[in-house]
Design an enzyme around this catalytic site. Structure first.
Site, PDB file in Angstrom:
ATOM      1  N   LYS A  61      -1.330  -1.582  -4.515  1.00 32.79           N
ATOM      2  CA  LYS A  61      -2.052  -0.303  -4.637  1.00 32.79           C
ATOM      3  C   LYS A  61      -1.028   0.764  -4.979  1.00 32.79           C
ATOM      4  O   LYS A  61      -0.644   1.570  -4.137  1.00 32.79           O
ATOM      5  CB  LYS A  61      -2.710   0.054  -3.294  1.00 32.79           C
ATOM      6  CG  LYS A  61      -3.998  -0.643  -3.000  1.00 32.79           C
ATOM      7  CD  LYS A  61      -4.721   0.111  -1.893  1.00 32.79           C
ATOM      8  CE  LYS A  61      -5.293  -0.829  -0.876  1.00 32.79           C
ATOM      9  NZ  LYS A  61      -5.781  -0.139   0.321  1.00 32.79           N
ATOM     10  N   ASP A 112      -8.046  -8.329   6.666  1.00 37.79           N
ATOM     11  CA  ASP A 112      -9.104  -8.160   7.665  1.00 37.79           C
ATOM     12  C   ASP A 112      -9.756  -6.779   7.605  1.00 37.79           C
ATOM     13  O   ASP A 112      -9.257  -5.843   6.983  1.00 37.79           O
ATOM     14  CB  ASP A 112      -8.533  -8.343   9.068  1.00 37.79           C
ATOM     15  CG  ASP A 112      -7.700  -7.138   9.502  1.00 37.79           C
ATOM     16  OD1 ASP A 112      -6.836  -6.712   8.722  1.00 37.79           O
ATOM     17  OD2 ASP A 112      -7.940  -6.616  10.607  1.00 37.79           O
ATOM     18  N   ASP A 164       0.866  -1.185   0.000  1.00 36.05           N
ATOM     19  CA  ASP A 164       0.000   0.000   0.000  1.00 36.05           C
ATOM     20  C   ASP A 164       0.906   1.240   0.000  1.00 36.05           C
ATOM     21  O   ASP A 164       1.400   1.641  -1.047  1.00 36.05           O
ATOM     22  CB  ASP A 164      -0.897  -0.100   1.238  1.00 36.05           C
ATOM     23  CG  ASP A 164      -1.923   1.003   1.347  1.00 36.05           C
ATOM     24  OD1 ASP A 164      -2.299   1.557   0.320  1.00 36.05           O
ATOM     25  OD2 ASP A 164      -2.358   1.314   2.474  1.00 36.05           O
TER      26      ASP A 164
HETATM   27  P1  5GP Z   1       1.853  -0.444   3.796  1.00 34.92           P
HETATM   28  O1  5GP Z   1       2.941  -0.444   4.841  1.00 34.92           O
HETATM   29  O2  5GP Z   1       2.343  -0.817   2.422  1.00 34.92           O
HETATM   30  O3  5GP Z   1       1.096   0.847   3.797  1.00 34.92           O
HETATM   31  O4  5GP Z   1       0.743  -1.454   4.217  1.00 34.92           O
HETATM   32  C1  5GP Z   1       0.990  -2.697   4.603  1.00 34.92           C
HETATM   33  C2  5GP Z   1      -0.157  -3.354   5.326  1.00 34.92           C
HETATM   34  O5  5GP Z   1      -1.325  -2.538   5.507  1.00 34.92           O
HETATM   35  C3  5GP Z   1      -0.618  -4.518   4.516  1.00 34.92           C
HETATM   36  O6  5GP Z   1       0.249  -5.616   4.656  1.00 34.92           O
HETATM   37  C4  5GP Z   1      -1.982  -4.754   5.110  1.00 34.92           C
HETATM   38  O7  5GP Z   1      -1.838  -5.514   6.291  1.00 34.92           O
HETATM   39  C5  5GP Z   1      -2.472  -3.356   5.426  1.00 34.92           C
HETATM   40  N1  5GP Z   1      -3.368  -2.888   4.338  1.00 34.92           N
HETATM   41  C6  5GP Z   1      -3.054  -2.032   3.342  1.00 34.92           C
HETATM   42  N2  5GP Z   1      -4.095  -1.858   2.513  1.00 34.92           N
HETATM   43  C7  5GP Z   1      -5.102  -2.632   2.991  1.00 34.92           C
HETATM   44  C8  5GP Z   1      -6.454  -2.921   2.561  1.00 34.92           C
HETATM   45  O8  5GP Z   1      -6.981  -2.403   1.562  1.00 34.92           O
HETATM   46  N3  5GP Z   1      -7.163  -3.785   3.325  1.00 34.92           N
HETATM   47  C9  5GP Z   1      -6.668  -4.370   4.448  1.00 34.92           C
HETATM   48  N4  5GP Z   1      -7.468  -5.209   5.116  1.00 34.92           N
HETATM   49  N5  5GP Z   1      -5.395  -4.147   4.868  1.00 34.92           N
HETATM   50  C10 5GP Z   1      -4.621  -3.293   4.152  1.00 34.92           C
END
Ligand code: 5GP
Ligand code: MG
Length: 183
Positions: free
Chosen positions: A140, A168, A112
């Site tokens: 994303k 989740d 994300d």
């Molecule tokens: P990042 O560090 O890349 O922002 O996000 C990592 C974590 O955020 C992912 O591994 C996931 O656990 C959570 N996350 C990010 N986007 C989503 C989403 O759309 N739905 C859910 N349930 N978790 C997300």
């Protein structure tokens, strides 16, 4: 009728059939990569899943990778100031993990902002990994806040909150076999 509850304000994004095709594609790409990379020692290849979200993806993925590998899990969570840009990533379960001179594949179900995978990649390299590659089922891309991309990606998705297949919503819906968008 299934007793599993599905939120009313959600729409299907990927069916379990579609997910398995995506996972199979990622597995084939990893197989090709692994077969074409040098491996000084058996046991060098370590897939590290990021809990909790990645457990279902990891279980399906490793069965599609035709190469000997080992599996571990770490737990990562972001914390700190409410301001997203200053979030920190906390990692648990690193103790006792043998990382030195191994080829690490960090497996997450979704990338994300990119902060989790960036922090973990840095950490594993500091701990002496020979290489660190990033594997994500969902990407994303438009949400990225740091300069990082996964080396192996299942599919790019728009900026939406997704649940199911390990993902989740307040600890619920990780057990759904498809992926849905919450509106
Ligand atoms: P990042 O560090 O890349 O922002 O996000 C990592 C974590 O955020 C992912 O591994 C996931 O656990 C959570 N996350 C990010 N986007 C989503 C989403 O759309 N739905 C859910 N349930 N978790 C997300
Ligand atoms: Mg996660």
């Amino acid at each position: 009728m299934s007793l599993k509850k599905i939120p009313k304000n959600s729409e299907p994004l990927f069916s379990s059939k579609e997910i398995s095709l995506i996972v199979e594609k990622v597995g084939q790409e990893l197989t090709t990569h692994l077969k074409n990379s040098p491996h000084p020692n058996e046991g060098d290849t370590l897939f590290v899943g990021i809990l909790k979200g990645s457990w279902m993806f990891m279980a399906d993925l490793v069965r599609k990778v035709d190469f000997p590998l080992q599996v571990e899990f770490v737990r990562a969570s972001s914390y700190g100031s409410a301001k997203e840009s200053s979030r920190l990533v906390k990692v648990e379960n690193m103790n006792g993990l043998n990382i030195k001179n191994r080829d690490i594949f960090l497996v997450d179900e979704i990338i994300d902002t990119g902060r989790t995978l960036l922090a973990l990649k840095k950490l594993f390299l500091e701990e002496g990994a020979r290489s660190v590659k990033l594997v994500a089922l969902l990407d994303k891309k438009s949400r990225r806040e740091v300069d990082i991309n996964a080396d192996f990606v299942g599919v790019e998705i728009p900026d939406a909150f997704v649940i199911g297949y390990g993902l989740d919503w307040g600890e619920r819906y990780r057990d759904l076999s498809d992926i849905r968008v919450v509106s």
